[in-house]
Write a protein that holds these residues in place. Structure first.
Motif, PDB file in Angstrom:
ATOM      1  N   PRO A 163      54.093 -45.681  47.338  1.00 40.05           N
ATOM      2  CA  PRO A 163      52.861 -45.618  46.526  1.00 40.05           C
ATOM      3  C   PRO A 163      51.588 -45.809  47.344  1.00 40.05           C
ATOM      4  CG  PRO A 163      54.496 -47.036  45.484  1.00 40.05           C
ATOM      5  CD  PRO A 163      55.000 -46.742  46.857  1.00 40.05           C
ATOM      6  N   VAL A 164      51.621 -46.686  48.349  1.00 42.96           N
ATOM      7  CA  VAL A 164      50.428 -46.902  49.174  1.00 42.96           C
ATOM      8  C   VAL A 164      50.058 -45.624  49.926  1.00 42.96           C
ATOM      9  CG1 VAL A 164      49.500 -48.189  51.134  1.00 42.96           C
ATOM     10  CG2 VAL A 164      50.825 -49.381  49.391  1.00 42.96           C
ATOM     11  N   LEU A 165      51.080 -44.888  50.380  1.00 47.99           N
ATOM     12  CA  LEU A 165      50.831 -43.618  51.051  1.00 47.99           C
ATOM     13  C   LEU A 165      50.310 -42.565  50.077  1.00 47.99           C
ATOM     14  CD1 LEU A 165      50.969 -41.757  53.505  1.00 47.99           C
ATOM     15  CD2 LEU A 165      53.399 -41.373  52.980  1.00 47.99           C
ATOM     16  N   VAL A 166      50.939 -42.471  48.913  1.00 50.65           N
ATOM     17  CA  VAL A 166      50.513 -41.487  47.907  1.00 50.65           C
ATOM     18  C   VAL A 166      49.086 -41.769  47.457  1.00 50.65           C
ATOM     19  CG1 VAL A 166      50.925 -40.637  45.561  1.00 50.65           C
ATOM     20  CG2 VAL A 166      52.854 -40.992  47.116  1.00 50.65           C
ATOM     21  N   LEU A 167      48.768 -43.042  47.223  1.00 52.48           N
ATOM     22  CA  LEU A 167      47.421 -43.402  46.777  1.00 52.48           C
ATOM     23  C   LEU A 167      46.381 -43.191  47.864  1.00 52.48           C
ATOM     24  CD1 LEU A 167      48.249 -46.661  44.762  1.00 52.48           C
ATOM     25  CD2 LEU A 167      47.596 -44.435  43.831  1.00 52.48           C
ATOM     26  N   GLY A 168      46.824 -43.081  49.113  1.00 57.05           N
ATOM     27  CA  GLY A 168      45.896 -42.748  50.186  1.00 57.05           C
ATOM     28  C   GLY A 168      45.608 -41.263  50.275  1.00 57.05           C
ATOM     29  N   LEU A 169      46.535 -40.455  49.787  1.00 56.88           N
ATOM     30  CA  LEU A 169      46.363 -39.000  49.825  1.00 56.88           C
ATOM     31  C   LEU A 169      45.800 -38.441  48.527  1.00 56.88           C
ATOM     32  CD1 LEU A 169      49.777 -38.132  51.530  1.00 56.88           C
ATOM     33  CD2 LEU A 169      47.533 -38.253  52.629  1.00 56.88           C
ATOM     34  N   TRP A 170      45.934 -39.205  47.454  1.00 50.42           N
ATOM     35  CA  TRP A 170      45.552 -38.694  46.130  1.00 50.42           C
ATOM     36  C   TRP A 170      45.105 -39.843  45.246  1.00 50.42           C
ATOM     37  CZ3 TRP A 170      49.276 -38.604  41.633  1.00 50.42           C
ATOM     38  CH2 TRP A 170      48.694 -38.010  40.499  1.00 50.42           C
TER      39      TRP A 170
ATOM     40  N   MET B  60      42.848 -53.778  45.138  1.00 51.41           N
ATOM     41  CA  MET B  60      43.719 -54.819  44.620  1.00 51.41           C
ATOM     42  C   MET B  60      45.164 -54.327  44.522  1.00 51.41           C
ATOM     43  SD  MET B  60      43.321 -56.889  41.006  1.00 51.41           S
ATOM     44  CE  MET B  60      41.650 -57.430  41.390  1.00 51.41           C
ATOM     45  N   LEU B  61      45.349 -53.125  43.971  1.00 52.76           N
ATOM     46  CA  LEU B  61      46.696 -52.572  43.832  1.00 52.76           C
ATOM     47  C   LEU B  61      47.313 -52.284  45.193  1.00 52.76           C
ATOM     48  CD1 LEU B  61      49.033 -51.394  42.187  1.00 52.76           C
ATOM     49  CD2 LEU B  61      47.766 -49.230  42.099  1.00 52.76           C
ATOM     50  N   ASN B  62      46.562 -51.633  46.061  1.00 52.31           N
ATOM     51  CA  ASN B  62      47.090 -51.279  47.371  1.00 52.31           C
ATOM     52  C   ASN B  62      47.411 -52.514  48.202  1.00 52.31           C
ATOM     53  OD1 ASN B  62      47.053 -48.207  47.882  1.00 52.31           O
ATOM     54  ND2 ASN B  62      45.091 -48.551  46.878  1.00 52.31           N
ATOM     55  N   HIS B  63      46.570 -53.535  48.106  1.00 53.15           N
ATOM     56  CA  HIS B  63      46.848 -54.770  48.842  1.00 53.15           C
ATOM     57  C   HIS B  63      48.094 -55.459  48.304  1.00 53.15           C
ATOM     58  CE1 HIS B  63      46.418 -59.221  49.360  1.00 53.15           C
ATOM     59  NE2 HIS B  63      46.351 -58.826  50.608  1.00 53.15           N
ATOM     60  N   SER B  64      48.267 -55.490  46.991  1.00 57.53           N
ATOM     61  CA  SER B  64      49.446 -56.127  46.406  1.00 57.53           C
ATOM     62  C   SER B  64      50.723 -55.472  46.910  1.00 57.53           C
ATOM     63  CB  SER B  64      49.380 -56.056  44.878  1.00 57.53           C
ATOM     64  OG  SER B  64      48.316 -56.839  44.381  1.00 57.53           O
ATOM     65  N   LEU B  65      50.746 -54.145  46.912  1.00 58.50           N
ATOM     66  CA  LEU B  65      51.933 -53.423  47.387  1.00 58.50           C
ATOM     67  C   LEU B  65      52.111 -53.579  48.900  1.00 58.50           C
ATOM     68  CD1 LEU B  65      51.469 -50.135  45.305  1.00 58.50           C
ATOM     69  CD2 LEU B  65      53.182 -51.916  44.928  1.00 58.50           C
TER      70      LEU B  65
ATOM     71  N   ALA C 127      43.713 -48.205  57.844  1.00 59.76           N
ATOM     72  CA  ALA C 127      43.711 -46.920  58.554  1.00 59.76           C
ATOM     73  C   ALA C 127      44.201 -45.806  57.630  1.00 59.76           C
ATOM     74  CB  ALA C 127      44.600 -46.998  59.791  1.00 59.76           C
ATOM     75  N   PRO C 128      43.725 -44.581  57.830  1.00 60.05           N
ATOM     76  CA  PRO C 128      44.257 -43.462  57.056  1.00 60.05           C
ATOM     77  C   PRO C 128      45.673 -43.139  57.529  1.00 60.05           C
ATOM     78  CG  PRO C 128      42.697 -42.672  58.710  1.00 60.05           C
ATOM     79  CD  PRO C 128      42.667 -44.185  58.759  1.00 60.05           C
ATOM     80  N   PRO C 129      46.521 -42.521  56.681  1.00 59.30           N
ATOM     81  CA  PRO C 129      46.191 -41.929  55.379  1.00 59.30           C
ATOM     82  C   PRO C 129      46.607 -42.806  54.208  1.00 59.30           C
ATOM     83  CG  PRO C 129      48.288 -41.072  56.115  1.00 59.30           C
ATOM     84  CD  PRO C 129      47.873 -42.127  57.117  1.00 59.30           C
ATOM     85  N   PHE C 130      46.420 -44.110  54.283  1.00 59.51           N
ATOM     86  CA  PHE C 130      46.908 -45.019  53.261  1.00 59.51           C
ATOM     87  C   PHE C 130      45.795 -45.422  52.287  1.00 59.51           C
ATOM     88  CE2 PHE C 130      49.655 -45.502  56.973  1.00 59.51           C
ATOM     89  CZ  PHE C 130      50.907 -45.291  56.397  1.00 59.51           C
ATOM     90  N   GLY C 131      46.225 -45.969  51.135  1.00 58.89           N
ATOM     91  CA  GLY C 131      45.299 -46.255  50.052  1.00 58.89           C
ATOM     92  C   GLY C 131      44.203 -47.233  50.404  1.00 58.89           C
ATOM     93  N   LEU C 132      44.492 -48.203  51.275  1.00 63.91           N
ATOM     94  CA  LEU C 132      43.479 -49.186  51.638  1.00 63.91           C
ATOM     95  C   LEU C 132      42.311 -48.554  52.390  1.00 63.91           C
ATOM     96  CD1 LEU C 132      46.004 -51.937  52.634  1.00 63.91           C
ATOM     97  CD2 LEU C 132      44.276 -52.202  50.872  1.00 63.91           C
ATOM     98  N   PHE C 133      42.562 -47.460  53.081  1.00 62.09           N
ATOM     99  CA  PHE C 133      41.466 -46.743  53.738  1.00 62.09           C
ATOM    100  C   PHE C 133      40.494 -46.190  52.696  1.00 62.09           C
ATOM    101  CE2 PHE C 133      39.789 -42.573  55.076  1.00 62.09           C
ATOM    102  CZ  PHE C 133      38.985 -42.968  56.130  1.00 62.09           C
TER     103      PHE C 133
END
Length: 491
Positions: free
Chosen positions: A463-470, A331-336, A384-390
């Motif tokens: 944030p979407v990138l950071v949330l995909g890595l951590w 939900m958060l990653n999609h919103s951003l 797709a990686p490396p993003f949060g939605l992955f």
């Protein structure tokens, strides 16, 4: 403090609407709206940090729990990003400049109605809050007053109001089922209905839930009730499209999740969950078909929203702690991410002067920075990686393998592959294929993407990138609280 922040997040945009009504000055309106959006983000972050157990006030009509706080956070972030973008984008609409105070008044009222919905503790008042979002946002969809925009606004209010009417009927049936157990008069709160659920008539509650699902599913853009969404998203101004996709759809989906807890408490959730999973899988199927063959740039983003609402429906339908964590993360990653995509689409539309993707070529050459951000967002939105939605989609499929609807995981995986190929193929053409007509149209228009239109893209992508890595451990603990409120705990 919870009450203070809750009142603040609703009051701030209402104050902006009043300022716009009194001032009638475009610069005052846009900066007041921007300030209110920042206040909303601060209030939402504060609530997410301090809310653990449900907190009720205003005679029990308002309840702030972890799920509400998370939805408020997603809404406030999109409101803030869209407000930043609107400063630059709306200034380009020279013909609409005298009406900008009206736009920002409606924009702020739209935000106010969306933050009201998640904290409503009465199922009837929640329905009123969702209906108010429809009434306000209709004027925003048709704000540019073109023939297509007016048609989209009419289609939006008719289709969504029809769906919301079914949600009202389902709400009435839930009240009736409760009255047979509690008595003719009682508080229609979520907790009261959950406590009475085991003694309610199972056939009546299941029928009520299916009506609610179709009703709020229409608002959330689930297929086949999604028909308003491509038109509304494509014809509204880009900041409005971001709010519709990144914030409004979550608010409607929250209602489905809360009503599902009543079915869980009654022990009759097998059919409702299976139907919810079926709606989610069908939404992915419809999105895949239309994404592959789509020509309109904002309609492409709209069908991507149908896809991601389908993913959320699958997660809530699977149930279980891991699925809930995946849904909230998604939900958060999609919103951003979707905010970023509509901002990029708005930039391209203004520069190239068209909404048709086959007339857009050489995006990378025309604006390399915001073009790179938009392309990165496109990759992120395909999961797709490396993003949060992955991470969220992978976690959701893991949860689905332990559910009663394993078939949906296979369908989800296959359709996500189709969507990945189809979605990025459009971007390949816009970035790397040659097209003299599209490049000539861009060269003729003396429009440049300013910092107001690029900054929110950075603020969304990072944030979407950071949330995909951590995946922060604190978020796992927060999701544990939400899962406990919905009937489980993160393992």
């Amino acid at each position: 403090m919870i009450e203070t922040w809750s009142v603040t997040i609703v009051a701030a945009p209402l104050v902006v609407a009043a300022i716009c009504a009194v001032s009638r000055h475009a610069r005052i309106a846009e900066y007041a709206n921007l300030a209110a959006s920042v206040v909303c983000v601060v209030a939402a972050i504060s609530l997410a940090c301090i809310v653990r157990n449900p907190h009720r006030f205003m005679h029990g009509y308002v309840m702030v729990d972890a799920l509400a706080a998370w939805t408020l956070l997603c809404t406030a972030l999109v409101y803030c990003l869209a407000s930043i973008y609107a400063v630059g984008y709306m200034r380009l609409l020279a013909e609409e400049r005298p009406r900008l105070p009206n736009f920002y008044a409606l924009f702020a009222l739209f935000a106010a109605t969306m933050v009201c919905g998640p904290i409503m503790n009465n199922i009837g008042v929640y329905w009123i809050a969702i209906e108010l979002t429809t009434l306000v946002s209709t004027f925003l969809v048709g704000f540019e007053r073109g023939q297509a925009a007016i048609e989209a606004a009419w289609k939006y209010i008719i289709v969504v109001s029809a769906g919301i009417s079914l949600a009202l009927l389902g709400t009435v049936l839930f009240y009736w089922a409760g009255s047979l157990v509690i008595g003719p008069t009682y508080d229609m709160t979520w907790d009261v209905l959950r406590r009475a659920a085991p003694s309610m008539n199972p056939a009546l509650t299941q029928m009520a839930f299916l009506l609610v699902l179709v009703g709020y599913g229409t608002k959330a853009g689930l297929a086949p009730m999604h028909t308003w969404l491509p038109d509304a998203h494509s014809e509204g101004p880009a900041p409005v499209s971001a709010m519709l996709s990144g914030a409004l759809l979550n608010t409607a989906m929250l209602g489905v999740a809360r009503f599902l807890t009543i079915e869980d408490a009654a022990g009759t959730s097998l059919l409702p969950r299976t139907v919810l999973v079926a709606f989610g899988a069908f939404s992915l199927f419809v999105a895949a078909l239309f994404i592959v063959r789509q020509q309109g740039i904002k309609r492409l983003m709209a069908y991507s929203s149908v896809e991601h609402m389908g993913v959320l429906a699958l997660g809530f339908g699977f149930g279980g702690p891991l699925a809930i964590a995946a849904v909230l993360y998604h939900m958060l990653n999609h919103s951003l991410g979707k905010s970023l995509m509509f901002f990029g689409a708005g930039n391209v539309m203004r520069v190239f002067g068209t909404t048709q993707m086959d007339e857009i070529r050489g995006v990378w050459d025309r604006f390399p920075v915001s073009g790179a951000l938009w392309l990165a967002g496109a990759v992120a939105m395909t999961g797709a990686p490396p993003f949060g939605l992955f991470l969220s989609e992978l976690t959701l499929m893991r949860a689905g393998m332990a559910s009663a609807n394993v078939w949906a995981v296979i369908v989800m995986l296959l359709l996500l592959i189709v969507i990945f190929i189809g979605f990025l193929n459009h971007f390949r053409a816009m970035y790397w294929e040659s097209g003299p007509l599209g490049q000539a149209k861009a060269a003729e228009r003396a429009i440049d993407v300013n910092v107001w239109m690029t900054l929110p893209m950075w603020l969304a992508l990072v944030p979407v990138l950071v949330l995909g890595l951590w995946w922060p451990q604190d978020l796992w603990r927060f999701f544990e609280t939400v899962a406990a409120d919905l009937g489980g705990a993160v393992r």
